[in-house]
Design an enzyme around this catalytic site. Structure first.
Site, PDB file in Angstrom:
ATOM      1  N   VAL A   1      34.591  43.993  43.228  1.00  8.20           N
ATOM      2  CA  VAL A   1      33.437  44.543  42.525  1.00  8.20           C
ATOM      3  C   VAL A   1      32.667  43.361  41.951  1.00  8.20           C
ATOM      4  CG1 VAL A   1      32.658  45.981  40.620  1.00  8.20           C
ATOM      5  CG2 VAL A   1      34.587  46.719  42.024  1.00  8.20           C
ATOM      6  N   SER A   2      31.427  43.196  42.376  1.00 12.49           N
ATOM      7  CA  SER A   2      30.655  42.006  42.034  1.00 12.49           C
ATOM      8  C   SER A   2      30.473  41.868  40.525  1.00 12.49           C
ATOM      9  CB  SER A   2      29.284  42.043  42.710  1.00 12.49           C
ATOM     10  OG  SER A   2      29.416  42.100  44.110  1.00 12.49           O
TER      11      SER A   2
END
Length: 781
Positions: A426-427
């Site tokens: 998840v960035s």
């Protein structure tokens, strides 16, 4: 099971010795290739077959999961000098990663008296087929069920099991070896999935549940039915019994796995017909269970196996049609050409969380968003600001501490390969905020996200609102399943999640010129035609594009069929998987100590660089300085687009101070030309106020001085012409179109990069203020 076999061998027990008939068949049908070959003996036991294969000319890796077997096998191997080519390894072929094997491919894989004990046979054979060299052979030597007493049925195969063993091979030969079946499998030929029904059901069987249950790494449980089909756990509803209760009950009765109906999900109702009678199937998803799968109803199911979800489209045997339709509910797009079904999705309610955790998370979420506003990534009071304050990021990151989930710079990993390579994450919030800002989304927009995770898609849905449309696509079924569950948990049911390849699937999901924005959340090394074709005129494509080994998030705007951009945000993303992945051209020097990497353009000759590195180093310091912690990523792009032969150079921090003189951690910008090599680096100057770093060049080879001068000239030119003033205008055109008229052909102009699908043209004469983020001084870059 391992303990039982270990005790078996520790007590001095053996198996039937290798027979003369087997030796003759091995010599006739699987002789070692000229010059020798590699063989893998699975379930080697005391190693007799492995030693014989070594005598035939193979180098043999013999594996078993019983330590006592390997102890005896090694002792016998040491006593025979002729079998020195056998290496023994402790490995469970069903549970351990095959990456632990010493060789990536084998000419021969053997199972002697061991195949009947393999539980997940389909998955194991799929993985082993991937380890065969072209022309390689799998050989299975096994007892035949008809020739063994009833009490020993578990050690032998019957005709149906031989059929399953031979499925998926172009050539399958069976011979007799003094009562043992000697099976030779050649030329893997996986078939497309087929689907079939069963006999006419009894009237009360018209409603039932199919249960999708996965293990801790996302494998799906399927049973091999007595009717010759793979099917999910599940069955008929009892009177007055709901689908969830029926699914959980049938799961326990058929497999022994225990689950709670309160933790199961009813995803959809599926209606079709069988023999003219309507059939209603509840698609049930179970993610929490206890126990181990066992055959509890042998009159219905022969065995239960865990299957890789990605293998299902190429199963050699058919899937039961209702089971296939339930699977398609969980992973839309996985199984092509399914028979039609009426599907009625069930929208689950958002899942609540404990009040104390929710309150703590809300406080951290406000603080995270305040930080994004203060750092300039988010405009206060806008739609993106509101989205970050509403969407509970931690709900998409179970197992991550709340402070880490809301750290603006952390990108928590959500999946790794057995070799620890990151394939999904998840960035970091600042990157997501930058991409959302650059996408210029409006209420009602139609958006495609390539690379799922759930959280970013939820942010996009919040921004485009209830009248907007968001579709998220990923090639990994584990990722899409995870994203769908978390989106439902947080109430973002409107987001569509699709399993498919991000390079080609946009054509299936959107009409040409119909998308207002495409957000790519994986690193791309090219721009497939479908991304441009499906984007509306004036639409935005925001993509982390890798150029010469550096990755920038670049917002492109489509005008008259062309993409253009003039802003860049340096970032890092997990690479695109599937057909769209492109490997760099890599050369390793000095026995692997030094790596030269050509990410774009045509790699130049590096054959004499080892000699070049042995020559005295030439140093050239430019006099161009930069304050510490100041970005200079545009210098790297300037060098890449002004110097032919541009590459990346990497040397471990603890190797060869003659090549690396500053701390490690970043690859160095480099140029390879005329049997020589030059690299960019920085050195810290004596402090007198603000710390300064000076750019310099180290060069090696017979033309080191000229190359150092050329590279230094471009550093100075960047400082004079482009520093703090411009970033280049980037225009994207099709690689198949004729190149624009220019003084040099595209492959001779460093400012033009031709990839497989597109041609990138960088124009530094277009003025655009650079973004205040990038590489930092004080490290090799």
């Amino acid at each position: 099971m391992t303990d039982a076999w270990d005790a078996h061998y520790a007590d001095g027990n053996t198996f039937s010795p290798l027979r003369d008939a087997e030796r003759a068949l091995l010599a006739e049908h699987v002789p070692a290739p000229d010059g020798g070959g590699h063989a893998l003996d699975v379930g080697c036991g005391l190693g007799e077959l492995a030693r014989h294969l070594a005598e035939l000319g193979y180098e043999v890796d013999a594996v078993d999961f019983a330590p006592a077997a390997l102890t005896h096998a090694r002792a016998q191997n040491a006593a025979a000098a002729a079998t020195a080519a056998v290496n023994y390894h402790l490995l469970d072929i069903e549970r351990d990663s095959l990456d632990a094997l010493p060789h990536p491919a084998y000419d021969l894989i053997t199972f002697r008296l061991s195949w009947a004990f393999v539980h997940d046979r389909t998955r194991v054979m799929n993985r082993l087929r991937e380890r065969l060299r072209p022309g390689g052979v799998v050989c299975v030597i096994t007892p035949v069920a008809a020739d063994v007493p009833d009490g020993k049925r578990s050690i032998a195969l019957d005709d149906e099991e031989f059929g399953a063993l031979c499925a998926g091979w172009a050539r399958a030969e069976r011979y007799d070896a003094d009562g043992l079946a000697f099976v030779v499998l050649r030329d893997p030929a996986p078939a497309a999935s087929t689907f079939t029904g069963k006999k006419r059901p009894s009237p009360h069987a018209l409603t039932g549940a199919g249960v999708v249950v996965t293990d801790e790494v996302g494998r799906i449980l399927l049973g091999w039915s007595v009717r010759g089909v793979w099917e999910l756990p599940g069955g008929k509803n009892d009177a007055d019994e709901g689908f969830l209760a029926a699914g959980v009950r049938e799961l326990a009765e058929e497999t022994g796995l225990k689950a709670d109906a309160g933790g199961a999900r009813l995803l959809a109702l599926l209606m079709d017909s069988t023999h003219g009678i309507p059939r209603l199937t509840g698609a049930v998803r179970v993610t929490a269970w206890t126990g181990q799968p066992n055959v509890t109803e042998p009159q219905l199911i022969h065995r239960w196996e865990w299957h890789e979800v990605a293998d299902l489209p190429a199963l050699s045997q058919p899937l039961f049609t209702p089971s296939a339709q339930v699977i398609d509910t969980v992973w839309p797009g996985l199984l092509p050409d399914l028979p039609p079904v009426h599907r009625y999705p069930i929208t689950p309610a958002a899942t609540p969380e404990p009040a104390q955790q929710a309150a703590e998370a809300a406080e951290l979420r406000e603080a995270m968003t305040d930080r994004l506003v203060a750092d300039g990534w988010v405009d206060a009071g806008g739609a993106i600001d509101a989205a970050f304050r509403r969407v509970p990021r931690h709900r998409f990151l179970p197992g991550t501490a709340l402070p880490d989930a809301y750290d603006t710079h952390q990108a928590p990993v959500t999946k790794r390969t057995p070799g620890a390579t990151v394939t999904s994450s998840v960035s970091a919030p600042w990157v997501q905020a930058a991409m959302l800002r650059d996408a210029a989304l409006r209420p009602g927009d139609t958006v495609l996200e390539i690379g799922s995770g759930g959280y970013n898609a939820a942010l996009v849905q919040e921004v485009v609102g209830p009248h907007g449309s968001v579709t998220s696509i990923d090639i990994d079924p584990y990722v899409t399943d995870r994203a769908r569950r978390f989106l439902d948990d947080t109430g973002h049911h409107q987001v569509r999640v699709h399993l498919g390849d991000g390079e080609h699937a946009p054509v299936q999901l959107a009409a040409p010129d119909s998308l207002d924005a495409i957000l790519v959340t994986v690193e791309a090394r090219d721009l497939p035609p479908s991304w441009t074709a499906q984007l509306a005129d004036g639409g935005r494509l925001v993509v982390p594009l890798r150029v010469h080994g550096y990755t920038w998030s670049i917002p492109f705007t489509k005008r008259a069929g062309l993409l253009t951009a003039d802003t860049y945000t340096v970032c890092g993303f997990v690479p695109l998987q599937g057909p769209g992945h492109r490997e760099d051209a890599v050369t390793r020097l000095r026995g692997g100590e030094v790596t030269v990497r050509f990410a774009d353009g045509t790699p130049v000759d590096t054959s004499r660089l080892d000699d070049a590195l042995a020559l005295p180093r030439v140093e050239h310091w430019t006099g161009i300085t930069i304050p510490g912690e100041t970005p200079f990523d545009m210098l790297l792009l300037w060098l890449a687009t002004h110097l032919d032969g541009f590459a990346r150079l990497a040397v471990p921090a603890d190797h060869d101070p003659n090549i690396r003189t500053t701390p490690g951690g970043w690859d160095a910008a480099a140029v390879v030309r005329n049997d020589s090599l030059a690299r960019l680096l920085t050195r810290k100057l004596p402090e007198d106020g603000t710390p300064l770093w000076e750019f310099g060049i180290h060069a090696y080879g017979p033309h080191a001085d000229d190359l150092a001068q050329a590279m230094a000239h471009q550093v100075i030119a960047w400082d004079r012409e482009a520093r703090d003033t411009i970033t280049p205008r980037l225009t994207v055109s099709s690689a198949q179109e004729a190149a624009p008229t220019a003084s040099a052909a595209p492959d001779e102009d460093p400012a033009v990069i031709t990839k497989q699908h597109v041609r990138l043209t960088f124009d530094w004469s277009a003025a655009s203020p650079p973004r205040d983020h990038g590489g930092r001084a004080g490290q090799d870059s």
